[in-house]
Design an enzyme around this catalytic site. Structure first.
Site, mmCIF file in Angstrom:
data_model
loop_
_atom_site.group_PDB
_atom_site.id
_atom_site.type_symbol
_atom_site.label_atom_id
_atom_site.label_comp_id
_atom_site.label_asym_id
_atom_site.label_seq_id
_atom_site.Cartn_x
_atom_site.Cartn_y
_atom_site.Cartn_z
ATOM 1 C CG HIS A 1 3.164 5.394 6.180
ATOM 2 N ND1 HIS A 1 2.962 5.273 7.545
ATOM 3 C CD2 HIS A 1 2.017 5.917 5.691
ATOM 4 C CE1 HIS A 1 1.746 5.702 7.854
ATOM 5 N NE2 HIS A 1 1.159 6.097 6.749
ATOM 6 C CB THR B 1 -5.867 7.758 6.396
ATOM 7 O OG1 THR B 1 -4.560 7.233 6.167
ATOM 8 C CG2 THR B 1 -5.787 9.006 7.267
ATOM 9 C CB THR B 2 -5.356 2.349 5.777
ATOM 10 O OG1 THR B 2 -4.666 2.105 7.018
ATOM 11 C CG2 THR B 2 -4.500 3.229 4.884
ATOM 12 C CG HIS C 1 -0.604 8.469 2.436
ATOM 13 N ND1 HIS C 1 -1.443 7.388 2.346
ATOM 14 C CD2 HIS C 1 -0.182 8.508 3.723
ATOM 15 C CE1 HIS C 1 -1.529 6.793 3.517
ATOM 16 N NE2 HIS C 1 -0.773 7.449 4.375
ATOM 17 C CG HIS D 1 -1.826 -1.126 1.357
ATOM 18 N ND1 HIS D 1 -1.882 -1.930 2.472
ATOM 19 C CD2 HIS D 1 -2.716 -1.639 0.484
ATOM 20 C CE1 HIS D 1 -2.780 -2.891 2.282
ATOM 21 N NE2 HIS D 1 -3.298 -2.734 1.094
#
Length: 270
Positions: A133, A219-220, A135, A106
């Protein structure tokens, strides 16, 4: 997701800045549940395409909050949020000797060793940095404007609570502090590579530390709520080549902004 107009940083005097504090097993980190989640069954596959954000709640009972929750993230941050100087989140970052990069399927996630000493302090509670991480494009927007990418620095308290610091990244020519990370990102799902340090995490933050704060969620999936968000307002430069390299791995990896449902977003000065 439609391309948004790039977010342009404004001076602190204009009160435009955003900081987001986010939870550990969320926002594309590859971890699917909050530490307290007792569900024993394996979570189903989800993605940002065919089984994307609009479908998450239909994939598993543990994902229902993705549709029914009223404190979901990300959100559109109002540029003229209420100023609350006393609510400033303290960021205590320095160098880390190494990070382990993982392609989660992801996102690209950089895991830090335990006891690394990097932390933030939210309302007097310390949260240790466990991973960061990316986005693409940004998940948070400011007055409807997004940026090229967004980095989420995920922290955990001694009690297992999660806080996330969001840093907006804007493509800009020239060197980038993220090149040593994004240039060696593993291409295969679940593949890992070690990036030797020292890696100065302070260099990944903007000079101005005005920040937006609000209560939100992962947010996931499973979109668990109870996450403290802080989003730093001035974007940090990311090299266009680094953004393009990430895009070859994940064409887009962002959840659309969610309704505020009356939540208050405050702006704390640096």
């Amino acid at each position: 997701m439609p391309t948004k107009t790039p977010f342009r940083s404004r001076p602190i005097a204009a009160v435009l800045a955003a900081v987001a504090v986010l939870v550990i097993p969320a926002c594309g980190s590859g971890e699917r549940r909050m530490p307290s989640d007792p569900s024993p069954h394996a979570a189903p596959h989800w993605d940002y395409e065919a089984e994307g954000p609009d479908q998450w709640a239909d994939l598993d009972r543990d994902f229902l909050t993705c549709k029914s929750g009223h404190q979901q993230s990300p959100v559109d941050l109002p540029g003229h949020a209420r100023l609350e100087p006393h609510e400033h989140t303290t960021v205590d970052y320095h160098s880390t000797p190494t990070v382990t990069l993982r392609n989660t399927g992801h996102t690209v996630q950089a895991n830090l060793p335990a006891g690394n000493g990097n932390r933030i302090v939210v309302d007097g509670v310390p949260f240790e940095l466990t991973q960061f991480h990316f986005h693409l494009p940004s998940e948070h927007t400011v007055d409807g404007a997004g940026t090229t990418m967004e980095a989420h620095f995920v922290h955990k308290s001694a009690a297992g609570e999660v806080a996330v610091l969001g840093v907006l990244l804007q493509a800009s020519p020239g060197p980038s502090v993220f090149t040593p990370i994004l240039s060696v990102a593993p291409r295969a799902m679940d593949a890992e590579t070690v990036v030797p340090g020292p890696i100065d995490l302070r260099s990944m933050l903007p000079g101005a530390t005005d920040q937006f704060r609000y209560q939100g969620s992962l947010t996931t999936p499973p979109c668990s709520e109870g996450v403290s968000w802080t989003v730093l307002g001035s974007p940090v430069a990311v090299a266009p080549a680094d953004a393009d390299r990430y895009r070859t791995l994940f064409a887009h990896s962002n959840r659309p902004t969610q309704p505020l449902y009356g939540r208050v977003v405050t702006l704390a000065g640096g």
